[in-house]
Enzyme design. Structure first.
Site, PDB file in Angstrom:
ATOM      1  N   HIS A   1       0.139   4.939   7.208  1.00 31.81           N
ATOM      2  CA  HIS A   1       0.391   5.437   5.862  1.00 31.81           C
ATOM      3  C   HIS A   1       0.593   6.957   5.875  1.00 31.81           C
ATOM      4  O   HIS A   1      -0.168   7.669   6.524  1.00 31.81           O
ATOM      5  CB  HIS A   1      -0.785   5.097   4.939  1.00 31.81           C
TER       6      HIS A   1
ATOM      7  N   ASP B   1      -4.777   6.311  10.238  1.00 29.08           N
ATOM      8  CA  ASP B   1      -4.445   4.949  10.656  1.00 29.08           C
ATOM      9  C   ASP B   1      -3.059   4.844  11.273  1.00 29.08           C
ATOM     10  O   ASP B   1      -2.699   3.822  11.869  1.00 29.08           O
ATOM     11  CB  ASP B   1      -4.577   3.964   9.493  1.00 29.08           C
TER      12      ASP B   1
ATOM     13  N   SER C   1       0.806  -1.223   0.000  1.00 28.20           N
ATOM     14  CA  SER C   1       0.000   0.000   0.000  1.00 28.20           C
ATOM     15  C   SER C   1       0.838   1.273   0.000  1.00 28.20           C
ATOM     16  O   SER C   1       0.387   2.317  -0.484  1.00 28.20           O
ATOM     17  CB  SER C   1      -0.941   0.004   1.210  1.00 28.20           C
TER      18      SER C   1
END
Length: 213
Positions: free
Chosen positions: A185, A182, A29
């Protein structure tokens, strides 16, 4: 962001490649651009940075959110199409989140690098710093994977994808202004700092392409 543009402008004449090259970024990601808008992810921001440094290069986004080293190994063969001339590997964060044994992650990364080496492609390996959730021994073993493999395969090495943010030494500022909610990231601003720090290292990878042709 203005400082980053200025940095790239100052260095734009230092590197150049005569012909366009294609580089695949195989990752999770962090490479894919999770949670970021169009043009804000790792690949588009790095593409702009490399353009600014004078490279004629196309950076291919081969990032898949949630992917592990095992997933990357499954995808590497069809990622390395005939036009790809170098490979960036950035995997391992999801292995850590799942508590995957470091030895298994290392085996997968080894096979990925072997695949690229067998095709005479220069490689850049991007590491990740494991947290201490699974104990000091786990962290030590996992962190050691990346420098060991980079040395073994002679890969261009960037020790930690998030190094530019970790170097700020201010966790509150980093978490509040440079990371998504989160905490895993980077946001667009955080990614811009990462790209500015990493771009010259990717430039080293691109400089190797002619030697492998």
């Amino acid at each position: 962001m203005a400082m980053i543009v200025a940095f790239l402008a100052l260095n734009s004449g230092e590197r150049a490649i005569a012909e366009p090259v294609v580089v695949a970024a195989l990752g999770d990601s962090l490479v894919q651009g999770y949670g970021l808008g169009q043009g804000q992810g790792f690949v588009p921001q790095m593409q702009a940075a490399l353009d600014g440094l004078g490279f004629d290069v196309t950076l291919v986004n081969a990032g898949v959110s949630g992917d592990t080293t095992a997933g990357g190994l499954m995808r590497v063969d069809w990622t390395l199409t005939s036009d790809v001339q170098a490979l960036i590997v950035s995997l391992g964060g999801n292995d850590i989140l799942r508590g995957v044994a470091p030895s298994f992650a290392k085996e997968n990364l080894t096979k990925i690098l072997q695949t690229a080496t067998a095709q005479n492609l220069p490689v850049m390996l991007i590491g990740i710093s494991a947290p201490s959730n699974f104990g000091a021994d786990y962290k030590m073993e996992f962190d050691a994977i990346y420098p060991n493999l980079a040395e073994k395969f002679g890969a261009v090495f960037y020790p930690n994808f998030l190094a530019a943010l970790s170097a700020l030494n201010d966790r509150n500022t980093t978490m509040n202004t440079l990371m998504q909610r989160d905490g895993l990231h980077p946001n667009a601003q955080g990614m811009a700092l990462i790209v500015a720090d990493m771009a010259p290292v990717i430039g080293d990878l691109l400089d190797r392409i002619a030697d492998h042709q």
